[in-house]
Design an enzyme around this catalytic site. Sequence first.
Site, PDB file in Angstrom:
ATOM      1  N   HIS A  11      -0.460   0.750   8.537  1.00 21.91           N
ATOM      2  CA  HIS A  11       0.475   1.878   8.555  1.00 21.91           C
ATOM      3  C   HIS A  11      -0.263   3.137   8.961  1.00 21.91           C
ATOM      4  O   HIS A  11      -1.463   3.135   9.172  1.00 21.91           O
ATOM      5  CB  HIS A  11       1.163   2.057   7.199  1.00 21.91           C
ATOM      6  CG  HIS A  11       0.250   1.903   6.034  1.00 21.91           C
ATOM      7  ND1 HIS A  11      -0.625   2.873   5.646  1.00 21.91           N
ATOM      8  CD2 HIS A  11       0.052   0.855   5.193  1.00 21.91           C
ATOM      9  CE1 HIS A  11      -1.305   2.440   4.605  1.00 21.91           C
ATOM     10  NE2 HIS A  11      -0.935   1.229   4.311  1.00 21.91           N
ATOM     11  N   HIS A 128     -13.123   3.245   7.594  1.00 18.88           N
ATOM     12  CA  HIS A 128     -12.878   4.181   6.483  1.00 18.88           C
ATOM     13  C   HIS A 128     -14.192   4.843   6.053  1.00 18.88           C
ATOM     14  O   HIS A 128     -14.266   6.057   5.860  1.00 18.88           O
ATOM     15  CB  HIS A 128     -12.313   3.438   5.273  1.00 18.88           C
ATOM     16  CG  HIS A 128     -10.821   3.322   5.225  1.00 18.88           C
ATOM     17  ND1 HIS A 128      -9.978   4.387   5.346  1.00 18.88           N
ATOM     18  CD2 HIS A 128     -10.020   2.230   5.028  1.00 18.88           C
ATOM     19  CE1 HIS A 128      -8.706   3.973   5.226  1.00 18.88           C
ATOM     20  NE2 HIS A 128      -8.711   2.668   5.036  1.00 18.88           N
ATOM     21  N   GLY A 178      -5.880  -0.666  -4.571  1.00 15.73           N
ATOM     22  CA  GLY A 178      -4.818  -0.046  -3.785  1.00 15.73           C
ATOM     23  C   GLY A 178      -3.509  -0.809  -3.946  1.00 15.73           C
ATOM     24  O   GLY A 178      -2.447  -0.216  -4.160  1.00 15.73           O
ATOM     25  N   GLU A 182       0.021   0.242  -5.481  1.00 13.12           N
ATOM     26  CA  GLU A 182       1.227   0.078  -4.647  1.00 13.12           C
ATOM     27  C   GLU A 182       2.295  -0.717  -5.384  1.00 13.12           C
ATOM     28  O   GLU A 182       3.485  -0.403  -5.312  1.00 13.12           O
ATOM     29  CB  GLU A 182       0.881  -0.675  -3.355  1.00 13.12           C
ATOM     30  CG  GLU A 182       0.341   0.199  -2.257  1.00 13.12           C
ATOM     31  CD  GLU A 182       0.142  -0.585  -0.958  1.00 13.12           C
ATOM     32  OE1 GLU A 182       0.858  -1.583  -0.724  1.00 13.12           O
ATOM     33  OE2 GLU A 182      -0.740  -0.196  -0.181  1.00 13.12           O
ATOM     34  N   ASN A 293      -6.016  10.075  -4.394  1.00 10.25           N
ATOM     35  CA  ASN A 293      -5.594  10.313  -5.775  1.00 10.25           C
ATOM     36  C   ASN A 293      -6.425  11.472  -6.338  1.00 10.25           C
ATOM     37  O   ASN A 293      -7.531  11.299  -6.846  1.00 10.25           O
ATOM     38  CB  ASN A 293      -5.787   9.033  -6.598  1.00 10.25           C
ATOM     39  CG  ASN A 293      -5.101   9.112  -7.947  1.00 10.25           C
ATOM     40  OD1 ASN A 293      -5.382  10.015  -8.737  1.00 10.25           O
ATOM     41  ND2 ASN A 293      -4.207   8.198  -8.212  1.00 10.25           N
ATOM     42  N   ARG A 396      -1.975  16.425   3.899  1.00 15.02           N
ATOM     43  CA  ARG A 396      -1.801  17.710   3.233  1.00 15.02           C
ATOM     44  C   ARG A 396      -1.594  18.856   4.221  1.00 15.02           C
ATOM     45  O   ARG A 396      -2.290  18.944   5.238  1.00 15.02           O
ATOM     46  CB  ARG A 396      -3.058  18.044   2.422  1.00 15.02           C
ATOM     47  CG  ARG A 396      -3.515  16.958   1.496  1.00 15.02           C
ATOM     48  CD  ARG A 396      -2.869  17.073   0.136  1.00 15.02           C
ATOM     49  NE  ARG A 396      -3.560  16.198  -0.798  1.00 15.02           N
ATOM     50  CZ  ARG A 396      -3.106  15.006  -1.184  1.00 15.02           C
ATOM     51  NH1 ARG A 396      -1.965  14.544  -0.701  1.00 15.02           N
ATOM     52  NH2 ARG A 396      -3.784  14.276  -2.047  1.00 15.02           N
ATOM     53  N   ARG A 426       8.220  16.670  -8.923  1.00 12.60           N
ATOM     54  CA  ARG A 426       7.085  16.827  -8.019  1.00 12.60           C
ATOM     55  C   ARG A 426       6.546  18.249  -8.068  1.00 12.60           C
ATOM     56  O   ARG A 426       7.301  19.207  -7.928  1.00 12.60           O
ATOM     57  CB  ARG A 426       7.532  16.503  -6.589  1.00 12.60           C
ATOM     58  CG  ARG A 426       8.151  15.129  -6.425  1.00 12.60           C
ATOM     59  CD  ARG A 426       7.140  14.138  -5.985  1.00 12.60           C
ATOM     60  NE  ARG A 426       6.507  14.581  -4.748  1.00 12.60           N
ATOM     61  CZ  ARG A 426       7.027  14.417  -3.550  1.00 12.60           C
ATOM     62  NH1 ARG A 426       8.209  13.849  -3.400  1.00 12.60           N
ATOM     63  NH2 ARG A 426       6.387  14.813  -2.471  1.00 12.60           N
ATOM     64  N   ARG A 475      -3.053  21.545  -8.066  1.00  6.43           N
ATOM     65  CA  ARG A 475      -3.869  20.963  -6.991  1.00  6.43           C
ATOM     66  C   ARG A 475      -4.164  22.075  -5.995  1.00  6.43           C
ATOM     67  O   ARG A 475      -3.352  22.414  -5.152  1.00  6.43           O
ATOM     68  CB  ARG A 475      -3.087  19.824  -6.337  1.00  6.43           C
ATOM     69  CG  ARG A 475      -3.908  18.976  -5.409  1.00  6.43           C
ATOM     70  CD  ARG A 475      -3.075  17.878  -4.839  1.00  6.43           C
ATOM     71  NE  ARG A 475      -1.990  18.406  -4.019  1.00  6.43           N
ATOM     72  CZ  ARG A 475      -0.959  17.705  -3.571  1.00  6.43           C
ATOM     73  NH1 ARG A 475      -0.853  16.447  -3.878  1.00  6.43           N
ATOM     74  NH2 ARG A 475      -0.036  18.251  -2.816  1.00  6.43           N
TER      75      ARG A 475
HETATM   76 FE   LIG Z   1      -7.152   1.110   4.730  1.00  6.38          FE
END
Ligand SMILES: [Fe+2]
Length: 547
Positions: A11, A128, A178, A182, A293, A396, A426, A475
């Site tokens: 994704h 990553h 993860g 999820e 997170n 963000r 939220r 945040r």
């Molecule tokens: Fe990944």
Amino acid sequence: MRVLGINAVFHDPAAALVVDGQIVAAAEEERFSRRKHGKRPVPFSTWEVPELSARWCLRQAGLEPEDLDAVAYSYDPTLAPALGQDITADGWEGMRTLYAWRAPLFLQTALPGLEPSSVHFVPHHLAHAASAHLAAPYASSAVLVLDGRGERASHVAGRSVGGDLDVLASQLLPHSLGLFYEEATEHLGFLRSSDEYKVMALASYGQPVHLEEMRRLVRTTGDGGFVVEPIEWGAFAKRVPYRAGSAEWDAQHANLAATVQVRLEEVLLELAAWLHHQTGERALTMAGGVALNCVANSRLAAESAFDHIWVQPAAGDAGTALGAALHVAHALGDSVGPMRTAALGSSFTDDEIEAWLITARIDYERPPDIAEAAAEVLAADGVVAWFQGRSEFGPRALGHRSLSAHPGHARNLERLNDVKGREQFRPVAPMVLLDRAAEIFEGPIPSPYMLFTHTVRPEWLDRIPAVIHVDKSARVQTVDPVEEPLVARMLEGFARRTGVPVVVNTSLNTAGRPMVDDPRDALECFGSAPVDALALGPFMIRRPGAR
Ligand SMILES: [Fe+2]
């Protein structure tokens, strides 16, 4: 070397361009296609390549596909399970692998002139990892990647010295922190691999009442890896059916969210302790969707043995486009420079923006200083859509495609959530002048990418209620006038008028839509949402009758 990075497999398809080791451009496909997350993460969408963002990256550098020295694709089908050897329950693994093998041809079709043999397959977790250790400002670091899944693993831990990664541990599927998060997201009635941050927000409303049981189910193994046992989510709380934009939740669901969140934090702290012991490094660099997170990141910053925690702002799969490109550039001998900003996306000249305004036949003005004009509207409690410079890479809004408001009025949280059409639990986040941040917030400072949560100092609780979450956290994005002069000037203008060097900052989009990217998106958003003013480059568009 000219290296185009591509993320396409799961994704958040995205493209990035690295030229002679420098990051020239990076953008998610969703910003161009206007389809949130680019595509659904189903195996038969693996063939879709991020052609719009890839073309834009090339245009940005004045390159044609045939000018590329290499294309870096953030998945390596040679590491994927053999056909018929399904490692997940979806039964489609073979199709995903086949499509990944064919990716060079799909890319050639999308970008005529691209040479299929120039495509390098970069293992997903190395991509990553590279987006963290090669982009961070450290010569060496411990590296931790955690996501849903890559080819066969869900994690890698290692040490990078001079850009070379030494892998020390890797956890194979089906164990995945993860996927654990999820699954909880889906059970709680949200959209999986999309809405995980809602679980993090919901967690603040509950207590981790199932922690003992969750500790038995999800645990580290002492060798850098971990186990996630199959979880009967229904034993903790009744499943909430998914409905876009809203979810019906109660204390049971908040308690489950809190349990999942706290257990994730504990496991991350244990993995970080192991990695620190193995490497002795002072800095920890992180990527993978789990690294978005920010509550967990703050616990790592506060409680782990590392002095510095650096998280790739595009820590989700979009960031693997950048990481794969950096990885290949480094492997080909380029000296790869650190990432200095997340503002790596589209930008428009004043003339281009004005042409859009003329086309739209909308009234606008050009104030002497757009930052002062925006500060004026905000101080009068107006909501400002703020569109300036290059769009942000990653999820963000960091002061380039933002929706802003006065933080001193508690109802502005509700107002902004109404503008955006999203759930009222939220939180919205504060941006604050860097040199004033420490007097208001406690936590990692500077925090330019909004990847940590902070505690609001008691004397400020009543002064900025709109940006304080139910657990009294916020945040924070710190704004350095050297890096972000225009945003800093807007904050200074607001502080001069109100005494508060903080402004509410949330992403410029409405629910379910990608962040605004170009001037037309901004005008569409302004036209449909109750926003008082749109600061579009140097131009100000005011809603008739607004404050
Ligand atoms: Fe990944």
